[in-house]
Every structure is written in C-alpha cells, then in structure tokens.
Motif scaffolding. Structure first.
Motif, PDB file in Angstrom:
ATOM      1  N   SER A 100      27.956   2.794  42.231  1.00  0.00           N
ATOM      2  CA  SER A 100      27.873   1.491  42.897  1.00  0.00           C
ATOM      3  C   SER A 100      28.832   0.448  42.335  1.00  0.00           C
ATOM      4  O   SER A 100      29.052  -0.584  42.978  1.00  0.00           O
ATOM      5  CB  SER A 100      26.447   0.942  42.802  1.00  0.00           C
ATOM      6  OG  SER A 100      26.095   0.742  41.441  1.00  0.00           O
ATOM      7  N   HIS A 101      29.380   0.673  41.134  1.00  0.00           N
ATOM      8  CA  HIS A 101      30.184  -0.369  40.478  1.00  0.00           C
ATOM      9  C   HIS A 101      31.482   0.199  39.912  1.00  0.00           C
ATOM     10  O   HIS A 101      31.647   1.418  39.775  1.00  0.00           O
ATOM     11  CB  HIS A 101      29.377  -1.031  39.349  1.00  0.00           C
ATOM     12  CG  HIS A 101      28.310  -1.964  39.828  1.00  0.00           C
ATOM     13  ND1 HIS A 101      27.124  -1.510  40.367  1.00  0.00           N
ATOM     14  CD2 HIS A 101      28.245  -3.324  39.855  1.00  0.00           C
ATOM     15  CE1 HIS A 101      26.373  -2.543  40.716  1.00  0.00           C
ATOM     16  NE2 HIS A 101      27.029  -3.643  40.416  1.00  0.00           N
ATOM     17  N   GLN A 102      32.361  -0.700  39.565  1.00  0.00           N
ATOM     18  CA  GLN A 102      33.585  -0.342  38.875  1.00  0.00           C
ATOM     19  C   GLN A 102      33.814  -1.315  37.732  1.00  0.00           C
ATOM     20  O   GLN A 102      33.408  -2.477  37.792  1.00  0.00           O
ATOM     21  CB  GLN A 102      34.785  -0.371  39.824  1.00  0.00           C
ATOM     22  CG  GLN A 102      35.088  -1.739  40.426  1.00  0.00           C
ATOM     23  CD  GLN A 102      36.207  -1.697  41.456  1.00  0.00           C
ATOM     24  OE1 GLN A 102      36.660  -0.619  41.837  1.00  0.00           O
ATOM     25  NE2 GLN A 102      36.650  -2.857  41.894  1.00  0.00           N
ATOM     26  N   VAL A 103      34.439  -0.805  36.671  1.00  0.00           N
ATOM     27  CA  VAL A 103      34.850  -1.645  35.547  1.00  0.00           C
ATOM     28  C   VAL A 103      36.370  -1.605  35.494  1.00  0.00           C
ATOM     29  O   VAL A 103      36.972  -0.523  35.432  1.00  0.00           O
ATOM     30  CB  VAL A 103      34.263  -1.153  34.218  1.00  0.00           C
ATOM     31  CG1 VAL A 103      34.818  -1.974  33.048  1.00  0.00           C
ATOM     32  CG2 VAL A 103      32.739  -1.247  34.239  1.00  0.00           C
ATOM     33  N   ILE A 104      36.991  -2.769  35.521  1.00  0.00           N
ATOM     34  CA  ILE A 104      38.450  -2.885  35.502  1.00  0.00           C
ATOM     35  C   ILE A 104      38.876  -3.507  34.184  1.00  0.00           C
ATOM     36  O   ILE A 104      38.354  -4.549  33.772  1.00  0.00           O
ATOM     37  CB  ILE A 104      38.957  -3.751  36.674  1.00  0.00           C
ATOM     38  CG1 ILE A 104      38.458  -3.186  37.999  1.00  0.00           C
ATOM     39  CG2 ILE A 104      40.475  -3.851  36.655  1.00  0.00           C
ATOM     40  CD1 ILE A 104      38.759  -4.069  39.186  1.00  0.00           C
ATOM     41  N   ARG A 105      39.847  -2.873  33.531  1.00  0.00           N
ATOM     42  CA  ARG A 105      40.369  -3.386  32.262  1.00  0.00           C
ATOM     43  C   ARG A 105      41.517  -4.345  32.585  1.00  0.00           C
ATOM     44  O   ARG A 105      42.649  -3.936  32.832  1.00  0.00           O
ATOM     45  CB  ARG A 105      40.855  -2.228  31.399  1.00  0.00           C
ATOM     46  CG  ARG A 105      40.925  -2.451  29.895  1.00  0.00           C
ATOM     47  CD  ARG A 105      41.845  -3.545  29.439  1.00  0.00           C
ATOM     48  NE  ARG A 105      42.021  -3.526  27.984  1.00  0.00           N
ATOM     49  CZ  ARG A 105      42.655  -4.429  27.307  1.00  0.00           C
ATOM     50  NH1 ARG A 105      43.213  -5.470  27.940  1.00  0.00           N
ATOM     51  NH2 ARG A 105      42.783  -4.336  25.996  1.00  0.00           N
ATOM     52  N   VAL A 149      40.082  -0.151  26.175  1.00  0.00           N
ATOM     53  CA  VAL A 149      39.959  -1.477  25.568  1.00  0.00           C
ATOM     54  C   VAL A 149      40.851  -1.567  24.333  1.00  0.00           C
ATOM     55  O   VAL A 149      41.597  -2.535  24.148  1.00  0.00           O
ATOM     56  CB  VAL A 149      38.487  -1.766  25.200  1.00  0.00           C
ATOM     57  CG1 VAL A 149      38.387  -3.047  24.375  1.00  0.00           C
ATOM     58  CG2 VAL A 149      37.635  -1.887  26.457  1.00  0.00           C
ATOM     59  N   ARG A 150      40.792  -0.554  23.492  1.00  0.00           N
ATOM     60  CA  ARG A 150      41.580  -0.579  22.246  1.00  0.00           C
ATOM     61  C   ARG A 150      43.087  -0.493  22.527  1.00  0.00           C
ATOM     62  O   ARG A 150      43.882  -1.140  21.859  1.00  0.00           O
ATOM     63  CB  ARG A 150      41.192   0.611  21.368  1.00  0.00           C
ATOM     64  CG  ARG A 150      39.797   0.565  20.789  1.00  0.00           C
ATOM     65  CD  ARG A 150      39.668   1.623  19.700  1.00  0.00           C
ATOM     66  NE  ARG A 150      38.288   1.875  19.366  1.00  0.00           N
ATOM     67  CZ  ARG A 150      37.527   2.806  19.945  1.00  0.00           C
ATOM     68  NH1 ARG A 150      38.043   3.564  20.905  1.00  0.00           N
ATOM     69  NH2 ARG A 150      36.290   2.974  19.579  1.00  0.00           N
ATOM     70  N   ALA A 151      43.460   0.332  23.491  1.00  0.00           N
ATOM     71  CA  ALA A 151      44.877   0.646  23.719  1.00  0.00           C
ATOM     72  C   ALA A 151      45.542  -0.305  24.705  1.00  0.00           C
ATOM     73  O   ALA A 151      46.635  -0.020  25.185  1.00  0.00           O
ATOM     74  CB  ALA A 151      45.009   2.084  24.205  1.00  0.00           C
ATOM     75  N   ASP A 152      44.886  -1.394  25.016  1.00  0.00           N
ATOM     76  CA  ASP A 152      45.448  -2.353  25.966  1.00  0.00           C
ATOM     77  C   ASP A 152      45.772  -1.666  27.285  1.00  0.00           C
ATOM     78  O   ASP A 152      46.863  -1.821  27.858  1.00  0.00           O
ATOM     79  CB  ASP A 152      46.714  -3.000  25.387  1.00  0.00           C
ATOM     80  CG  ASP A 152      47.139  -4.234  26.188  1.00  0.00           C
ATOM     81  OD1 ASP A 152      46.265  -4.786  26.893  1.00  0.00           O
ATOM     82  OD2 ASP A 152      48.309  -4.613  26.114  1.00  0.00           O
ATOM     83  N   GLY A 153      44.790  -0.877  27.768  1.00  0.00           N
ATOM     84  CA  GLY A 153      44.998  -0.111  29.000  1.00  0.00           C
ATOM     85  C   GLY A 153      44.849  -0.966  30.231  1.00  0.00           C
ATOM     86  O   GLY A 153      43.916  -0.789  31.042  1.00  0.00           O
ATOM     87  N   PHE A 154      45.752  -1.902  30.402  1.00  0.00           N
ATOM     88  CA  PHE A 154      45.678  -2.854  31.513  1.00  0.00           C
ATOM     89  C   PHE A 154      45.663  -2.134  32.855  1.00  0.00           C
ATOM     90  O   PHE A 154      46.470  -1.245  33.118  1.00  0.00           O
ATOM     91  CB  PHE A 154      46.871  -3.813  31.461  1.00  0.00           C
ATOM     92  CG  PHE A 154      46.964  -4.745  32.635  1.00  0.00           C
ATOM     93  CD1 PHE A 154      46.042  -5.761  32.808  1.00  0.00           C
ATOM     94  CD2 PHE A 154      47.962  -4.579  33.587  1.00  0.00           C
ATOM     95  CE1 PHE A 154      46.130  -6.606  33.910  1.00  0.00           C
ATOM     96  CE2 PHE A 154      48.051  -5.422  34.679  1.00  0.00           C
ATOM     97  CZ  PHE A 154      47.135  -6.444  34.843  1.00  0.00           C
ATOM     98  N   GLY A 155      44.713  -2.536  33.714  1.00  0.00           N
ATOM     99  CA  GLY A 155      44.653  -2.018  35.077  1.00  0.00           C
ATOM    100  C   GLY A 155      43.825  -0.762  35.244  1.00  0.00           C
ATOM    101  O   GLY A 155      43.574  -0.344  36.381  1.00  0.00           O
ATOM    102  N   GLN A 156      43.367  -0.127  34.157  1.00  0.00           N
ATOM    103  CA  GLN A 156      42.575   1.082  34.303  1.00  0.00           C
ATOM    104  C   GLN A 156      41.219   0.749  34.927  1.00  0.00           C
ATOM    105  O   GLN A 156      40.621  -0.292  34.643  1.00  0.00           O
ATOM    106  CB  GLN A 156      42.382   1.774  32.951  1.00  0.00           C
ATOM    107  CG  GLN A 156      43.655   2.379  32.398  1.00  0.00           C
ATOM    108  CD  GLN A 156      43.378   3.280  31.211  1.00  0.00           C
ATOM    109  OE1 GLN A 156      42.431   4.059  31.220  1.00  0.00           O
ATOM    110  NE2 GLN A 156      44.197   3.164  30.171  1.00  0.00           N
TER     111      GLN A 156
END
Length: 454
Positions: free
Chosen positions: A305-310, A292-299
């Motif tokens: 059961s779930h995924q979190v996409i930045r 979130v801090r490092a602008d990790g787009f796409g991580q």
C-alpha cells in the motif's frame, strides 16, 4: 496429600484470575474445550469455582471418527456441567490449501474467528483457552527457531482482547496430576505423540534436555517472560515517542529527516518498527538502511500500500497511487478481463458443473452459484461495517474482524476488495467466498471468477 494438591491448584487458579483481573465474578466466559487433558482440567476448575460459563468445541474433521468422538465427548461434558454447548465443523484443510499455509495455522485462525463470533452472538465477556507454561515455553522456542524479535520472545499473552488464559500460571504436570486425582476422563489426540510437527519435536526432544539442565525451567520462565514483557512496554513507548518527535505529516504520508534519523540510537530498529503499520517487512529494512547511509537519492521501496522514497534530506512515506479505487459495476458477466486496480484484474467465466468438476482450492479463485447472484455486481474496496458469511461458517462476521483474526497486515487490509451481489458480499477477493453463494448439488450453473495478479 492428593486433596491438598488439588486445593492448591484451585487456590492458585482463583488467585491468578484475581491478580490479573481476567474477568469479574458476574461475567459469563466461553471455554474453548478440545477434550484434551488441559481443557478438561480448565472446565473442572471453572465448575468448582462456581463461575458462569459455556463450552465451545471445533471439529476440524482431520482425524476421521476420532474427531467426531472428541465432539461427542465435549458435548457430554457440557451436559454434565449443565452449561450451554456450542460446536461447529470448519474446513481447516481446505482453508490451508486455498491460502498456502499450514493446516495448523489455518485451524488456529478459523477457531479463534468462530470463538469470537459465538462470544459476540451470545454475550460472553471473554474466551478462555487452556494454554499453560509448557505452551509458553514451546511458543518462545518455536519463535526463536523461525527467527523473531522482541514480540516473539514475549510468548503467549495472558490476555489479548477477548482471549484470556487462566491456566497460564500452571504447568502440564500439575494439570495432569489434578486430572488424575479427580478421576476425570479426557481425550488424547494421537497427533501429540508424533514428531512430525515442530512443536512436538521441541516437546519430546529438546525441552526434556533443557529441564535436565534446569529442573526449575518453567518457574524461571515466568520471571523471564515477565521481564521481557515489561521491557517490551518500555520499548513500545519509546518507539511511539520517537515517531511522534520525528515524523512530519505531509500530503499523502509522512517525512522523516535523515539527519535526525541517523542521530537516533538503534535507528535501523526504530525504522523497522515505524514502517510496520505501512506494510513493510523487517527483511526490507537492510537495503533501505543502506540507501540512507550511501546517499541513495531517488531509490524507492514498496509495500502493498505504501512506498518509501529516499530524497536528499528526507525519507518520504507515501501512499502508492492506484490506477483506480472507484467501484466498478457489472450488469452481466463480461466477455473480457475486468481491470480493477494496479495490482490485479478479474477474469469471469460461466461453467456448467459436471459430476467430475472440482472446485479449485486457490483463494484467488471464487466459484459462485449463478442462480444466487443478484446483478449488477459491484467490485469495490471493503468498507467499515461490511459483513459476510465466510465459507464453512454458519454466522455472519465483519470483514474487519475476519482480516484481523487472520493477522492480515494493515497495508493488505487497506487494499482488500470485495465482490458485492445486491446487498451481500459474495467474495472477499483473495481470502474467502461467502457461504450463501457456495456450490451445492443443486447448483445448475456457476460463475467462476479468477484474480490475476499483474
């Protein structure tokens, strides 16, 4: 003097039950009695108070004849009290080996599951355990040693669902004095004297030092726990409020605005609490927060059961797509592996048990009596209302309660599968087989099913 001390404990007992509204005078309570000092004291207090109750005892068969003598002692106690007696023998060691957990944890989970089963079957309004202030202190210290958050500092709750703890106000010394003055017999568990267990190390080595530093340690503990519990209520309310404010429902999940997230006080902690119901662990939060801090787009970050996409502007919380959630029907034992979903496959094998055959202890392997299986078999996700008879138990239990009693995470609960034979669940995959399909001396042929994680 002794009479006054006895009456004082009895008055405190009744006052505590009324103050905490643990149960009504007309309720019938199931007492969990091990035969030890604390539980015998609790049973005597219930008897003198004139409450309605029954007595339950679990024999884990871990200490040979001592375990059987404990069971006989508690049965005799119930007979003297003139109340209903319930007992069961449960395979704690086998459960621990299958699941790769400690015997103590397995015993605790089996014990509470059985207590709740008895309470439902016989109409008990609550299940009383004899935990007291020394137990609360030991639990908090254990949690600190292992690492914990606010929840772990709350200790043992006074009431949790059907479970009530009417001795929560007392300490071990006051209960021991009460037992002595009343001339009550009780059973000593020899393992309590051993420092092999962490709880005993705290009890025998650390806590005496703490009590020397503060002779009123247990009294101040009650105040401290009450303050922590009150703080916990406020924190929980704020966590729910901020989630309701920030979380945006979307197809398949939720969106969290990164800009709004970063504007929150203690946003990492909030995020960890928000993601708990989706199966994420606290240790996963640090790398996610760094993205979130490092602008990790796409991580991407995953739970079972779930995924979190930045994304650029949002964190996307989504359900993980599975290859197939459709039930699979098998008309006969397959020759090859059966693909079930994107997390595991099942391998079937028919075996003729021999005298030297040993049933594997892994919870990922089920050995079922072939003659008791009714084909076709159905492999599917468990459903609300599903019931089965866990191996080693005599009564049926809902799958939901079984998973809850074992503190299975919400995410893992959602992804639990069952093997169904006719109308009966033969195996809750990865957790427990059904007792009705167990291997016995009369078993002529068995079906071995092995779960293979992908």
């Amino acid at each position: 003097m002794a009479l006054a001390q006895n009456q004082a404990l009895e008055r405190q007992f009744l006052s505590f039950i009324n103050k905490e509204q643990l149960f009504a005078q007309t309720d019938c309570i199931l007492l969990a009695i091990s035969g030890g000092l604390d539980s015998v004291g609790m049973a005597e207090l219930f008897r003198l108070a004139g409450f309605r109750y029954g007595i339950a005892h679990v024999n884990f068969q871990l200490r040979g004849t001592d375990s059987d003598q404990d069971e006989a002692f508690v049965k005799a106690l119930a007979e003297r009290h003139g109340v209903r007696f319930h007992t069961v023998r449960l395979p704690a060691k086998q459960e621990a080996d299958q699941r790769g957990i400690s015997t103590q944890m397995a015993a605790r989970q089996l014990r509470y599951a059985w207590f709740e089963q008895v309470a439902r079957e016989f109409g008990y309004s609550g299940i009383a355990t004899a935990h007291h202030q020394d137990d609360v202190l030991e639990t908090i210290l254990l949690n600190l040693v292992r690492g914990t958050g606010l929840t772990g500092l709350r200790g043992i709750p006074i009431k949790n669902g059907l479970i009530i703890r009417p001795l929560w106000f007392a300490n071990r010394d006051s209960i021991a004095e009460y037992i002595s003055q009343n001339g009550l017999a009780w059973r000593e568990d020899s393992s309590n004297a051993s420092n092999h267990y962490r709880r005993n190390q705290l009890r025998h080595q650390l806590i005496p030092v703490l009590k020397e530093m503060n002779p009123n340690l247990l009294q101040t503990l009650q105040t401290t726990v009450a303050r922590i519990q009150s703080a916990g209520v406020l924190v929980d309310q704020e966590i729910r409020r901020s989630w309701d404010t920030l979380a945006i429902p979307s197809p398949g999940g939720f969106l969290l605005s990164i800009e709004q997230l970063l504007a929150q006080n203690e946003w990492e902690y909030r995020l960890s609490e928000w993601l708990k119901p989706f199966g994420f662990q606290y240790v996963q939060i640090s790398p996610l927060a760094e993205a979130v801090r490092a602008d990790g787009f796409g991580q991407k970050f995953y739970s079972a059961s779930h995924q979190v996409i930045r994304d650029r502007e949002f964190l996307r919380i989504e359900t993980r797509q599975s290859a197939s959630f459709q039930p699979i029907v098998l008309d006969a034992v397959p020759l090859d592996d059966v693909f079930v979903c994107d997390q595991f496959s099942l391998r079937f094998k028919v075996i003729d048990p021999s005298d030297d055959f040993r049933i594997p202890t892994s919870s990922h392997i089920a050995c079922l009596d072939a003659d008791r299986l009714e084909w076709p078999l159905t492999i599917r996700l468990w459903q609300t209302g599903d019931r089965f008879r866990p191996l080693g138990m005599t009564g049926n239990q809902t799958v939901g309660n079984f998973l809850t009693n074992r503190k299975v995470s919400l995410a893992d609960r959602r992804s639990a599968w069952v093997v169904v034979s006719g109308e009966k669940i033969a195996w809750l995959i990865g957790y427990r087989t059904d007792d009705r399909f167990r291997i016995t001396e009369q078993t002529r042929k068995m079906v071995k099913i092995e779960r293979l994680d992908l």
